[in-house]
Design an enzyme around this catalytic site. Structure first.
Site, PDB file in Angstrom:
ATOM      1  N   HIS A 254     -10.617  -5.221  -3.093  1.00  0.00           N
ATOM      2  CA  HIS A 254      -9.266  -5.414  -2.574  1.00  0.00           C
ATOM      3  C   HIS A 254      -9.320  -5.753  -1.097  1.00  0.00           C
ATOM      4  CE1 HIS A 254     -10.332  -1.134  -2.430  1.00  0.00           C
ATOM      5  NE2 HIS A 254      -9.689  -1.097  -1.270  1.00  0.00           N
TER       6      HIS A 254
ATOM      7  N   HIS B 255     -12.175  -1.397  -7.204  1.00  0.00           N
ATOM      8  CA  HIS B 255     -11.752  -2.746  -7.619  1.00  0.00           C
ATOM      9  C   HIS B 255     -11.574  -3.495  -6.310  1.00  0.00           C
ATOM     10  CE1 HIS B 255      -9.057  -5.367 -10.409  1.00  0.00           C
ATOM     11  NE2 HIS B 255      -9.117  -5.992  -9.227  1.00  0.00           N
TER      12      HIS B 255
ATOM     13  N   ASP C  75       0.849  -1.197   0.000  1.00  0.00           N
ATOM     14  CA  ASP C  75       0.000   0.000   0.000  1.00  0.00           C
ATOM     15  C   ASP C  75       0.881   1.243   0.000  1.00  0.00           C
ATOM     16  OD1 ASP C  75      -3.217   0.490   0.930  1.00  0.00           O
ATOM     17  OD2 ASP C  75      -1.844   2.194   1.112  1.00  0.00           O
TER      18      ASP C  75
ATOM     19  N   ASN D 291     -12.985  -3.225   2.664  1.00  0.00           N
ATOM     20  CA  ASN D 291     -13.931  -2.114   2.780  1.00  0.00           C
ATOM     21  C   ASN D 291     -14.879  -2.149   1.591  1.00  0.00           C
ATOM     22  OD1 ASN D 291     -12.563  -1.181   5.083  1.00  0.00           O
ATOM     23  ND2 ASN D 291     -11.122  -0.004   3.845  1.00  0.00           N
TER      24      ASN D 291
ATOM     25  N   GLY E 155     -15.872   2.755   3.688  1.00  0.00           N
ATOM     26  CA  GLY E 155     -14.617   3.470   3.466  1.00  0.00           C
ATOM     27  C   GLY E 155     -13.878   3.046   2.210  1.00  0.00           C
TER      28      GLY E 155
HETATM   29  P1  5GP Z   1      -9.748   1.490   0.402  1.00  0.00           P
HETATM   30  O1  5GP Z   1      -9.719   2.810   1.123  1.00  0.00           O
HETATM   31  O2  5GP Z   1     -10.487   1.564  -0.907  1.00  0.00           O
HETATM   32  O3  5GP Z   1     -10.203   0.321   1.238  1.00  0.00           O
HETATM   33  O4  5GP Z   1      -8.240   1.142   0.071  1.00  0.00           O
HETATM   34  C1  5GP Z   1      -7.558   1.672  -1.010  1.00  0.00           C
HETATM   35  C2  5GP Z   1      -6.086   1.577  -0.656  1.00  0.00           C
HETATM   36  O5  5GP Z   1      -5.335   1.733  -1.831  1.00  0.00           O
HETATM   37  C3  5GP Z   1      -5.627   2.655   0.330  1.00  0.00           C
HETATM   38  O6  5GP Z   1      -5.071   2.044   1.473  1.00  0.00           O
HETATM   39  C4  5GP Z   1      -4.616   3.463  -0.475  1.00  0.00           C
HETATM   40  O7  5GP Z   1      -3.523   3.898   0.299  1.00  0.00           O
HETATM   41  C5  5GP Z   1      -4.182   2.475  -1.542  1.00  0.00           C
HETATM   42  N1  5GP Z   1      -3.772   3.112  -2.774  1.00  0.00           N
HETATM   43  C6  5GP Z   1      -4.459   4.085  -3.454  1.00  0.00           C
HETATM   44  N2  5GP Z   1      -3.806   4.412  -4.587  1.00  0.00           N
HETATM   45  C7  5GP Z   1      -2.687   3.618  -4.619  1.00  0.00           C
HETATM   46  C8  5GP Z   1      -1.602   3.518  -5.547  1.00  0.00           C
HETATM   47  O8  5GP Z   1      -1.521   4.195  -6.578  1.00  0.00           O
HETATM   48  N3  5GP Z   1      -0.629   2.614  -5.250  1.00  0.00           N
HETATM   49  C9  5GP Z   1      -0.674   1.826  -4.129  1.00  0.00           C
HETATM   50  N4  5GP Z   1       0.329   0.964  -3.929  1.00  0.00           N
HETATM   51  N5  5GP Z   1      -1.685   1.904  -3.236  1.00  0.00           N
HETATM   52  C10 5GP Z   1      -2.683   2.794  -3.468  1.00  0.00           C
HETATM   53 ZN    ZN Z   2     -10.091  -2.976 -11.795  1.00  0.00          ZN
END
Ligand code: 5GP
Ligand code: ZN
Length: 119
Positions: free
Chosen positions: A105, A103, A35, A92, A98
């Site tokens: 994850h 996509h 991340d 999430n 959140g």
């Molecule tokens: P969410 O908030 O959708 O559950 O998690 C998305 C995660 O993706 C976040 O923890 C954020 O830091 C990570 N993230 C967003 N953009 C990028 C990116 O360009 N590269 C990487 N390695 N992580 C990303």
């Molecule tokens: Zn995707």
């Protein structure tokens, strides 16, 4: 193996290599990378290569991919050396959950004691 990809999706771009990432592990069906904004000493994102927007889209046809994600998590925990100490896997979903990337994850968090309940 062919899988559906969304050209506007950030994580599909990461899978394709169009956006760089620090790869931790990969199989035919899943990709894992660090991340960009780690919330724990170890913070790894595990995704199916197939573009699935969220848990709302999981069904009998694609649910085996989630098993592949968890098998990858167990393997990564062993490789990275935190299997015995423990870890947390977080998914999430949607606005209240959140979710910021459309996509599906799974956050694999480890390397410190993780508070419960989450925020
Ligand atoms: P969410 O908030 O959708 O559950 O998690 C998305 C995660 O993706 C976040 O923890 C954020 O830091 C990570 N993230 C967003 N953009 C990028 C990116 O360009 N590269 C990487 N390695 N992580 C990303
Ligand atoms: Zn995707």
């Amino acid at each position: 193996m062919t899988y559906y990809s969304d050209e506007n999706c950030l994580f599909c771009k990461i899978i394709k290599g169009d956006i760089p990432s620090t790869k931790v592990y990969e199989t035919e069906t899943v990709y894992a990378f660090r991340d960009i904004e780690p919330q724990a000493p170890q913070h790894i994102i595990i995704i199916p290569k197939e573009h699935i927007s969220s848990t709302n889209e999981i069904n009998e046809e694609n649910s085996a991919l989630i098993g592949d994600v968890y098998a990858a998590a167990a393997t990564i925990a062993r490789i990275e050396g935190f299997a015995d100490n423990g870890y947390r896997i977080v998914n999430n979903c949607g606005m209240d959950g959140g979710q910021t990337v459309g996509h599906i994850h799974f956050h694999l968090l480890a390397g410190r004691y993780l508070q419960w309940p989450p925020g």
